[in-house]
Design a protein around this motif. Structure first.
Motif, PDB file in Angstrom:
ATOM      1  N   ILE A  75      -7.037   7.912   4.589  1.00 28.94           N
ATOM      2  CA  ILE A  75      -6.396   6.761   5.227  1.00 28.94           C
ATOM      3  C   ILE A  75      -6.243   6.976   6.733  1.00 28.94           C
ATOM      4  O   ILE A  75      -6.186   6.007   7.495  1.00 28.94           O
ATOM      5  CB  ILE A  75      -5.023   6.432   4.587  1.00 28.94           C
ATOM      6  CG1 ILE A  75      -4.042   7.588   4.749  1.00 28.94           C
ATOM      7  CG2 ILE A  75      -5.191   6.057   3.128  1.00 28.94           C
ATOM      8  CD1 ILE A  75      -2.660   7.283   4.196  1.00 28.94           C
ATOM      9  N   SER A 122      -4.221   0.533   5.068  1.00 27.23           N
ATOM     10  CA  SER A 122      -4.561   1.934   5.341  1.00 27.23           C
ATOM     11  C   SER A 122      -3.389   2.724   5.912  1.00 27.23           C
ATOM     12  O   SER A 122      -3.282   3.933   5.701  1.00 27.23           O
ATOM     13  CB  SER A 122      -5.752   2.003   6.304  1.00 27.23           C
ATOM     14  OG  SER A 122      -5.435   1.426   7.556  1.00 27.23           O
ATOM     15  N   SER A 174       0.821  -1.208   0.000  1.00 25.72           N
ATOM     16  CA  SER A 174       0.000   0.000   0.000  1.00 25.72           C
ATOM     17  C   SER A 174       0.857   1.261   0.000  1.00 25.72           C
ATOM     18  O   SER A 174       0.565   2.230  -0.710  1.00 25.72           O
ATOM     19  CB  SER A 174      -0.916  -0.021   1.225  1.00 25.72           C
ATOM     20  OG  SER A 174      -1.655   1.170   1.319  1.00 25.72           O
ATOM     21  N   LEU A 198      -9.385   5.657   8.082  1.00 22.01           N
ATOM     22  CA  LEU A 198      -9.489   4.209   7.918  1.00 22.01           C
ATOM     23  C   LEU A 198      -8.677   3.444   8.955  1.00 22.01           C
ATOM     24  O   LEU A 198      -9.149   2.458   9.532  1.00 22.01           O
ATOM     25  CB  LEU A 198      -9.047   3.806   6.504  1.00 22.01           C
ATOM     26  CG  LEU A 198     -10.066   4.067   5.393  1.00 22.01           C
ATOM     27  CD1 LEU A 198      -9.443   3.790   4.031  1.00 22.01           C
ATOM     28  CD2 LEU A 198     -11.304   3.194   5.601  1.00 22.01           C
ATOM     29  N   PHE A 199      -7.410   3.876   9.205  1.00 24.08           N
ATOM     30  CA  PHE A 199      -6.613   3.089  10.145  1.00 24.08           C
ATOM     31  C   PHE A 199      -7.170   3.185  11.561  1.00 24.08           C
ATOM     32  O   PHE A 199      -6.998   2.271  12.370  1.00 24.08           O
ATOM     33  CB  PHE A 199      -5.105   3.407  10.065  1.00 24.08           C
ATOM     34  CG  PHE A 199      -4.652   4.751  10.566  1.00 24.08           C
ATOM     35  CD1 PHE A 199      -4.722   5.104  11.900  1.00 24.08           C
ATOM     36  CD2 PHE A 199      -4.066   5.660   9.680  1.00 24.08           C
ATOM     37  CE1 PHE A 199      -4.255   6.330  12.366  1.00 24.08           C
ATOM     38  CE2 PHE A 199      -3.586   6.887  10.122  1.00 24.08           C
ATOM     39  CZ  PHE A 199      -3.688   7.221  11.471  1.00 24.08           C
TER      40      PHE A 199
END
Length: 418
Positions: A87, A117, A66, A90-91
């Protein structure tokens, strides 16, 4: 007025450094939380050492791929903020989901998604800092950002998550560490600017395109740093993955005592994480990287052969964990200074890609199976070898520190005038 603004503490250079410091620090808080929680998770989910290594490896391989893909996309598109914002959310989400897992398979899946992510954060963060750093502070700035691994990821995290898991549950600890990332999303949304990607680092300005983009993969320093990354990542992830279990299983420390020892290592990582690069600003990247790599090899070695009190192990951990001072050098500073700044994210992503695949993915799995076959000292010797080899490979680097390069040019000019 411009000079005063530049000298002011409240200039954007310091602002972007602090924003990336906390963003990357919270990434590693969520990434490392699982290794400090393994003494709680392993008996609950009935995990063996091989499965522990595979959980760490899954996150690493997803992180590597990624980071390379989205780091390169951010270089080609010229936008850092548009990639970093989503991101970050997301993480944080995947940290909450980690707390909901009830099996080995689910844990592997969720940690893999977290790796996807989190992977682009470091390349984008360091590329953003490189673009807005003054040359004389570049090493310090990049080192300070990555030193957040030590202060937030490795010092605060073991204390917080082990205390929270002891009092409540390891599930609740994952919920706790997911909150800071959400806060950083809103801070980045309001204050982060797109970096000055037009800065060329002394290189001839070229139109961005695939042909020009391949300069990243034709640079000698980038390749040497990539090799170093593979071995040094093995030092980091093998050591941090198995040291907590080694301390509680072999040395019979309580989980809270283990948390204090790992916190001391983390605080040492924080201090050395910016002291090392700051030293390199003055004395050069290459000698600093060589010396610090060789000292870092002592960290797992001390754990393997010395079985002291909590205080003794804390002191040894703090003094020998200078490896964090190497990471900004081979992952960001040297590759970034060897290329035009607009390709910095791709250069960082390349060192991260190979480092994560070899040191973060393959090495912990090998170490886990070695621990099952030969005992928990085996991973410590693997980590020792990783740092030692890195120090010798660093002899092949070409110096990039602005102060040293400038002094070299001045010396050559003086000789040519004679």
């Amino acid at each position: 007025m411009q000079t005063n603004a530049k000298r002011s503490f409240f200039r954007y250079e310091n602002g972007i450094v602090l924003m990336m410091f906390f963003t990357f620090g919270f990434v590693f808080m969520e990434r490392l939380s699982v290794v400090f929680l393994f003494p709680f998770i392993a008996p609950d989910l009935k995990l063996n050492n091989g499965q522990i290594g595979l959980i760490v490896s899954m996150l690493s391989i997803c992180w590597a791929i990624s980071g390379w893909v989205f780091g390169s996309i951010s270089d080609i598109s010229g936008s850092r903020k548009k990639v970093l914002l989503p991101i970050t959310l997301l993480f944080s989400l995947f940290s909450f989901l980690s707390g909901l897992t009830k099996s080995f398979v689910t844990m592997v899946l969720i940690r893999g998604l977290m790796g996807l992510s989190e992977g682009p954060v470091l390349p984008i963060a360091q590329a953003s800092v490189i673009a807005d750093s003054s040359p004389e502070r570049r090493g310090f700035n990049l080192g300070f950002v990555q030193s957040s691994i030590g202060l937030i990821g490795a010092t605060l995290t073991p204390i917080l998550v082990t205390a929270f898991a002891t009092r409540y549950s390891w599930h609740s600890a994952f919920y706790l560490v997911g909150i800071p990332g959400i806060i950083m999303f809103f801070i980045l949304f309001k204050y982060m600017k797109e970096p000055k990607l037009s800065a060329d680092n002394g290189h001839v300005h070229e139109r961005s395109g695939f042909k020009e983009f391949t300069i990243v993969y034709r640079n000698r320093n980038t390749w040497i740093c990539t090799i170093i990354s593979a071995f040094f990542m093995a030092w980091l992830f093998v050591f941090t993955t198995f040291a907590p279990i080694y301390l509680t299983t072999v040395d019979k420390f309580k989980p809270e005592e283990m948390g204090l020892i790992m916190a001391a290592i983390g605080f040492g990582s924080f201090v050395w994480g910016f002291v090392g690069p700051a030293i390199s600003d003055k004395f050069g990247r290459k000698p600093t990287l060589i010396v610090f790599s060789l000292i870092a090899a002592l960290s797992p070695l001390c754990f393997a052969v010395i079985h002291g009190s909590v205080a003794v192990m804390m002191l040894l951990g703090f003094l020998t964990t200078v490896g964090q001072g190497c990471f900004p050098l081979f992952m960001a500073v040297i590759p970034g200074e060897s290329l035009p700044f607009k390709y910095a994210a791709s250069a960082v992503a390349m060192t991260q890609l190979v480092g994560e695949l070899v040191g973060g993915t393959i090495a912990p799995s090998i170490a886990g199976f070695a621990a099952d076959s030969f005992g928990l000292q085996a991973p410590l010797w693997i980590a020792f070898a990783g740092a030692l080899i890195s120090g010798f490979v660093a002899f092949g680097l070409k110096e990039t520190a602005p102060a040293k390069v400038m002094a070299l040019h001045v010396g050559k000019d003086a000789l040519s005038m004679e």
